[in-house]
Write an enzyme that holds these catalytic residues in place. Sequence first.
Site, PDB file in Angstrom:
ATOM      1  N   SER A  23       0.901  -1.377   0.303  1.00 47.02           N
ATOM      2  CA  SER A  23      -0.100  -0.063   0.163  1.00 47.02           C
ATOM      3  C   SER A  23       0.649   0.953   0.123  1.00 47.02           C
ATOM      4  CB  SER A  23      -1.012   0.035   0.969  1.00 47.02           C
ATOM      5  OG  SER A  23       0.108  -0.579   2.111  1.00 47.02           O
ATOM      6  N   THR A 155     -40.059  28.082  -9.364  1.00 50.97           N
ATOM      7  CA  THR A 155     -40.137  26.127  -8.738  1.00 50.97           C
ATOM      8  C   THR A 155     -40.099  25.638 -10.212  1.00 50.97           C
ATOM      9  OG1 THR A 155     -42.432  26.512  -8.494  1.00 50.97           O
ATOM     10  CG2 THR A 155     -41.379  27.329  -6.197  1.00 50.97           C
ATOM     11  N   SER A 277     -13.453  27.497 -27.289  1.00 52.66           N
ATOM     12  CA  SER A 277     -13.365  26.394 -27.268  1.00 52.66           C
ATOM     13  C   SER A 277     -12.312  25.712 -28.663  1.00 52.66           C
ATOM     14  CB  SER A 277     -15.202  26.472 -28.667  1.00 52.66           C
ATOM     15  OG  SER A 277     -15.442  25.371 -29.072  1.00 52.66           O
ATOM     16  N   LYS A 283     -17.383  30.714 -28.128  1.00 54.86           N
ATOM     17  CA  LYS A 283     -17.644  30.281 -26.838  1.00 54.86           C
ATOM     18  C   LYS A 283     -16.383  31.003 -25.790  1.00 54.86           C
ATOM     19  CE  LYS A 283     -19.496  26.404 -27.422  1.00 54.86           C
ATOM     20  NZ  LYS A 283     -21.236  26.135 -26.419  1.00 54.86           N
ATOM     21  N   GLU A 290     -18.936  23.000 -14.278  1.00 57.49           N
ATOM     22  CA  GLU A 290     -19.776  21.890 -15.161  1.00 57.49           C
ATOM     23  C   GLU A 290     -18.845  20.743 -14.571  1.00 57.49           C
ATOM     24  OE1 GLU A 290     -21.360  22.968 -19.573  1.00 57.49           O
ATOM     25  OE2 GLU A 290     -18.899  22.912 -19.366  1.00 57.49           O
TER      26      GLU A 290
HETATM   27  N1  ARG Z   1      -1.480  -1.628   4.968  1.00 58.30           N
HETATM   28  C1  ARG Z   1      -2.631  -2.273   5.749  1.00 58.30           C
HETATM   29  C2  ARG Z   1      -3.712  -1.367   5.751  1.00 58.30           C
HETATM   30  O1  ARG Z   1      -4.225  -0.064   5.497  1.00 58.30           O
HETATM   31  C3  ARG Z   1      -2.008  -1.156   7.410  1.00 58.30           C
HETATM   32  C4  ARG Z   1      -2.700  -2.563   8.086  1.00 58.30           C
HETATM   33  C5  ARG Z   1      -1.511  -4.331   8.115  1.00 58.30           C
HETATM   34  N2  ARG Z   1      -2.013  -4.880   8.575  1.00 58.30           N
HETATM   35  C6  ARG Z   1      -2.119  -6.104   8.391  1.00 58.30           C
HETATM   36  N3  ARG Z   1      -2.912  -7.066   9.352  1.00 58.30           N
HETATM   37  N4  ARG Z   1      -1.719  -6.847   7.818  1.00 58.30           N
HETATM   38  O2  ARG Z   1      -4.712  -1.597   5.807  1.00 58.30           O
END
Ligand code: ARG
Length: 459
Positions: A23, A155, A277, A283, A290
Amino acid sequence: MAQLWGGRFVNATDTGAFDFNASISFDKRLYREDITGSIAHAKMLGSTGIITEDEMDDMISSLQGILHDVEDGKLQITNEYEDIHSFVESVLTERIGDTGKKLHTGRSRNDQVALDMKLYTRNFIDSLDETLTVFLNTLLEIIKTNTDTYMPGFTHLQKAQPVTLSHYISAYFEMFLRDRDRLKDTRKRLNLCPLGCGALAGTTYPLDRDLTASLLGFDGPTRNSMDSVSDRDYLIEVLNDLAILMMHLSRFSEEIIIWNSDEYRFVEIDDSFSTGSSIMPQKKNPDIAELVRGKTGRVYGSLMSLLTTMKGLPLAYDKDMQEDKEVAFDAFDTAHFCVKLFDGMMKTISFNKEKLDKSARHGFTNATDVADYLVRKNIPFRDAHAVSGRLVLKCIDKGCALDDLSLEEFKSECEAFEDDIYEAISLKTCVEKRLTTGAPSKEAVMKNVRLYEELLNKR
Ligand code: ARG
C-alpha cells in the site's frame, strides 16, 4: 521487497503478490501521521518503563529526524517497502539499530493504521473547515451587498415569486453552513484514540492509553479493542458529509451554468474561470462549474465503494480495509479542490442586476400578491386566486405585465380593486412586505446576516 515479517515463511513472496498487497504507493501520504503517532507511542513506552528513557530519547529524536528528512526531500519514500509503517520502522532501525526494533512493542499495524487514518482525517476536516469558512465569507459578501437586487425566485424552473439575490445566495449559505457543521459533528465522534488496541485484543504490556490519547489531541482512548481496529464508520461519515457537500456544490453549479447561458445572462463568469472552444471562437464555457458538477459522481462513488467494502467484514481487522485509503484520499482531494475553485469563481463572478430586475418584473411573479391584495379586501383566497389567474390570462393575451393593466381592466374581473393595487404589487412591495422569519425582505435577510457573522467569527 522490504517487509516487517518473514520469520515463519520459507518461500519468498511472489513479486505480483507483493505488489498487490503493498500500500506504500498511496499510504505514503500518511508519513507525518505515522511518525507523529510513533513519537507518542515511544513517549508512552518510555514513561511507563517498558523501554528505558535513553531508548525513548533516541527513538524520538531519530523519528523527528526522519520527519525532517522526508519533508526536506532528503529521504525518499520508495516502493520497495510494503507500507508506510514498514518504511518508518526500517529507516529508524537503520539509523539507531536495535533500539529502533523496540518501537513496535505493544503495537500492531492494525491499531497503527487506524490511528494514522484518524489523524489524517482529522487534519483534513480542520483544513476543509478553513476553506469552507473562506467560501462562506465570500458568499456573505454577496449577500450583504445585494439586499436590493431583485430577481425572480423559481419553482419547477418557472418564475414564481420575486426574491433578492441576497436571499437566493443565503439559501446556499445555509447549505454550506450545515455542511461545515456536519463535518464538525463527525470530528467530535471520531476523536477517540485507537492506539494501544494492538492487533485486536489489546496487549499484556502496561500501556498508558490515556497518555497517548492526550499526547495526540484525542478526547480519550477508544473503549473496545476489536471495534477500534475495525471501525471505519468515521470515514464513511466524512465521505457522506462530502457527498452532501458535493451535491450542494453541484446544484449551485447547475444554477450558475443556467444563469450564465445566453438566454438568462444573469451572471458573467470571469474569464479567469472560463474556458474557450477549439473550434467555435465565440464560446466562453462554464467548464469549472461543469467539472464540479461532474466530480460529484466521483465522490458519491467513494462513499458507495467504502460502504460496500465494509458490509461483509467479520471482526476484527481484515485486509479489505486497506481499500479505504485510495477512495478516501481521492474524495478528500476532490471535494477540497472543488470548494477552493468554486470560491474563486464566486469571488470574480459578476451579476447582471438589470437583467435580474427585468426578469423579476416579467413572468407574473406578483400574481400571488394580486390575490393577497384581494384577500385583504375580504375576498376568500380561493376566489382571489381565480381572479388573479384570469388577469394573468388577459396579460398574456395583451403581451403585458400585471402592473400595466388599467384600473378598469382590474375592476372588470373584480370590483374590489382600487388605485392602491399598483403600490401593492410593485416589485419592492412584493419583496419588502415579506417580513416573516426566513423571508426575502431586506429586514429579514439582515437579521440572518447578523447571525451569520457571529457564526463565522466563532471558531
Ligand atoms: N496497509 C494496511 C492497511 O492499510 C496496514 C495494516 C496492515 N495490517 C495487517 N494485518 N496486514 O490496512
